[in-house]
Design an enzyme around this catalytic site. Sequence first.
Site, mmCIF file in Angstrom:
data_model
loop_
_atom_site.group_PDB
_atom_site.id
_atom_site.type_symbol
_atom_site.label_atom_id
_atom_site.label_comp_id
_atom_site.label_asym_id
_atom_site.label_seq_id
_atom_site.Cartn_x
_atom_site.Cartn_y
_atom_site.Cartn_z
ATOM 1 N N PRO A 88 -29.709 -33.064 -14.965
ATOM 2 C CA PRO A 88 -28.874 -32.861 -15.904
ATOM 3 C C PRO A 88 -27.781 -33.890 -15.680
ATOM 4 O O PRO A 88 -26.902 -33.985 -16.842
ATOM 5 C CB PRO A 88 -28.580 -31.529 -15.724
ATOM 6 C CG PRO A 88 -28.463 -31.203 -14.288
ATOM 7 C CD PRO A 88 -29.854 -31.882 -13.693
ATOM 8 N N GLU A 115 -30.077 -25.489 -6.352
ATOM 9 C CA GLU A 115 -28.737 -26.054 -6.942
ATOM 10 C C GLU A 115 -29.058 -27.721 -7.010
ATOM 11 O O GLU A 115 -27.866 -28.584 -7.373
ATOM 12 C CB GLU A 115 -27.698 -25.742 -5.950
ATOM 13 C CG GLU A 115 -27.137 -24.180 -6.428
ATOM 14 C CD GLU A 115 -26.829 -24.197 -7.796
ATOM 15 O OE1 GLU A 115 -26.483 -24.901 -8.559
ATOM 16 O OE2 GLU A 115 -27.320 -23.011 -8.267
ATOM 17 N N ARG A 153 -48.245 -41.619 -24.150
ATOM 18 C CA ARG A 153 -48.420 -42.014 -25.710
ATOM 19 C C ARG A 153 -47.956 -43.385 -26.152
ATOM 20 O O ARG A 153 -48.784 -44.044 -27.040
ATOM 21 C CB ARG A 153 -48.103 -40.964 -26.834
ATOM 22 C CG ARG A 153 -46.501 -40.814 -26.603
ATOM 23 C CD ARG A 153 -45.911 -39.750 -27.577
ATOM 24 N NE ARG A 153 -46.216 -40.002 -29.062
ATOM 25 C CZ ARG A 153 -46.923 -39.591 -29.832
ATOM 26 N NH1 ARG A 153 -47.946 -38.791 -29.632
ATOM 27 N NH2 ARG A 153 -46.889 -40.268 -31.007
ATOM 28 N N ASP A 168 -43.463 -43.549 -35.587
ATOM 29 C CA ASP A 168 -42.732 -42.284 -35.139
ATOM 30 C C ASP A 168 -41.318 -42.273 -35.182
ATOM 31 O O ASP A 168 -40.677 -43.349 -35.544
ATOM 32 C CB ASP A 168 -43.000 -42.202 -33.539
ATOM 33 C CG ASP A 168 -44.278 -41.203 -33.156
ATOM 34 O OD1 ASP A 168 -44.917 -40.889 -34.203
ATOM 35 O OD2 ASP A 168 -44.719 -41.347 -32.118
HETATM 36 N N1 SAM Z 1 -26.442 -27.934 -9.929
HETATM 37 C C1 SAM Z 1 -26.873 -28.672 -10.928
HETATM 38 C C2 SAM Z 1 -26.046 -29.121 -11.771
HETATM 39 O O1 SAM Z 1 -25.228 -28.424 -12.561
HETATM 40 O O2 SAM Z 1 -25.956 -30.570 -12.255
HETATM 41 C C3 SAM Z 1 -28.266 -28.218 -11.696
HETATM 42 C C4 SAM Z 1 -29.394 -28.061 -10.473
HETATM 43 S S1 SAM Z 1 -30.817 -27.493 -11.429
HETATM 44 C C5 SAM Z 1 -30.651 -25.791 -11.275
HETATM 45 C C6 SAM Z 1 -32.175 -27.678 -10.448
HETATM 46 C C7 SAM Z 1 -32.977 -28.977 -10.929
HETATM 47 O O3 SAM Z 1 -33.607 -29.005 -12.191
HETATM 48 C C8 SAM Z 1 -32.170 -30.362 -10.587
HETATM 49 O O4 SAM Z 1 -31.950 -30.623 -9.693
HETATM 50 C C9 SAM Z 1 -32.982 -31.280 -11.829
HETATM 51 O O5 SAM Z 1 -34.003 -32.060 -10.866
HETATM 52 C C10 SAM Z 1 -33.433 -30.300 -12.734
HETATM 53 N N2 SAM Z 1 -32.908 -30.178 -14.131
HETATM 54 C C11 SAM Z 1 -32.103 -29.217 -14.288
HETATM 55 N N3 SAM Z 1 -31.779 -29.544 -15.652
HETATM 56 C C12 SAM Z 1 -32.422 -30.674 -15.980
HETATM 57 C C13 SAM Z 1 -32.243 -31.516 -17.270
HETATM 58 N N4 SAM Z 1 -31.688 -31.217 -18.243
HETATM 59 N N5 SAM Z 1 -32.756 -32.865 -17.174
HETATM 60 C C14 SAM Z 1 -33.669 -33.217 -16.019
HETATM 61 N N6 SAM Z 1 -33.617 -32.490 -14.812
HETATM 62 C C15 SAM Z 1 -32.948 -31.215 -14.922
#
Ligand code: SAM
Length: 256
Positions: A88, A115, A153, A168
């Site tokens: 994220p 996490e 795609r 698209d």
């Molecule tokens: N503690 C992190 C933070 O707040 O940025 C979030 C960890 S999340 C619970 C666990 C994993 O989910 C991350 O390491 C990532 O690989 C994935 N993830 C969660 N949200 C994501 C998003 N919006 N885009 C891509 N990967 C995501």
Amino acid sequence: MNICVVTLFPELVGAVGISGIPRVAIEQGALALSCVSPREFATNRHRTVDDRPFGGGPGMLMIAETLSLAIASARAAVPDAHVVLMSPQGARLNRAKVQALAAMPGLILVCGRYEGIDQRIVDALIDEQVSIGDYVLSGGELGAMVVIDAIARRLPGVLGDAQSVVQDSFETDLLDHPHYTRPERWQGADVPLVLRSGNHRAIDEWRLQQRLSGTARARPDLFYEHGLDDRARALLTAEWQHAAETIEKLGRLSDE
Ligand code: SAM
């Protein structure tokens, strides 16, 4: 395109390749998809891949050692890969980013869990971080699947009609126009007359008008990012006012 996903849930990621366009891409040989799990490299009795964070706080983190060994194994399978961490905290995925990733010689998509992952992996082994939106998922797998589908795609020859991609949403910085199929009348609603006219010039004009007005209604920020030519301005009617106001507001915000 060779994609290897580093994940604790290979069966989940593998599902993206068993149907639809990604499956076609794999069957055609345009896409090769594999997975490596950090758990394969865990050496203790419980095959541990996570540990508590230094400094305290909730949750667990993926440990550096097993994750680095999994990434090294993925690298052996895809030697010239660009390494992407699904996160994220990464840049938000959009059409341009998908296009750039699809042009890479190969990809390793690293999926975090818990996490997240030890920062030393990010510093040493990750080329870029990609987010699929401003919300937090419990793991990177769904994000990796989104990336794989969006890439599949675009791979040459995968879609029956290459025009599908060109038309698209986002390809021309506009959203797509509405589509209709038979019957001509359904539950009292008719297909717009112009689409049944056989007049291709009028159809093109109508579709552009719809793309412009739909974009102005739903995503006026796209006009702010990419601008609007004179023809587009002329075609826009009431929605233009809304788009113009948003552009002005965004302009003011970026000036401040
Ligand atoms: N503690 C992190 C933070 O707040 O940025 C979030 C960890 S999340 C619970 C666990 C994993 O989910 C991350 O390491 C990532 O690989 C994935 N993830 C969660 N949200 C994501 C998003 N919006 N885009 C891509 N990967 C995501």
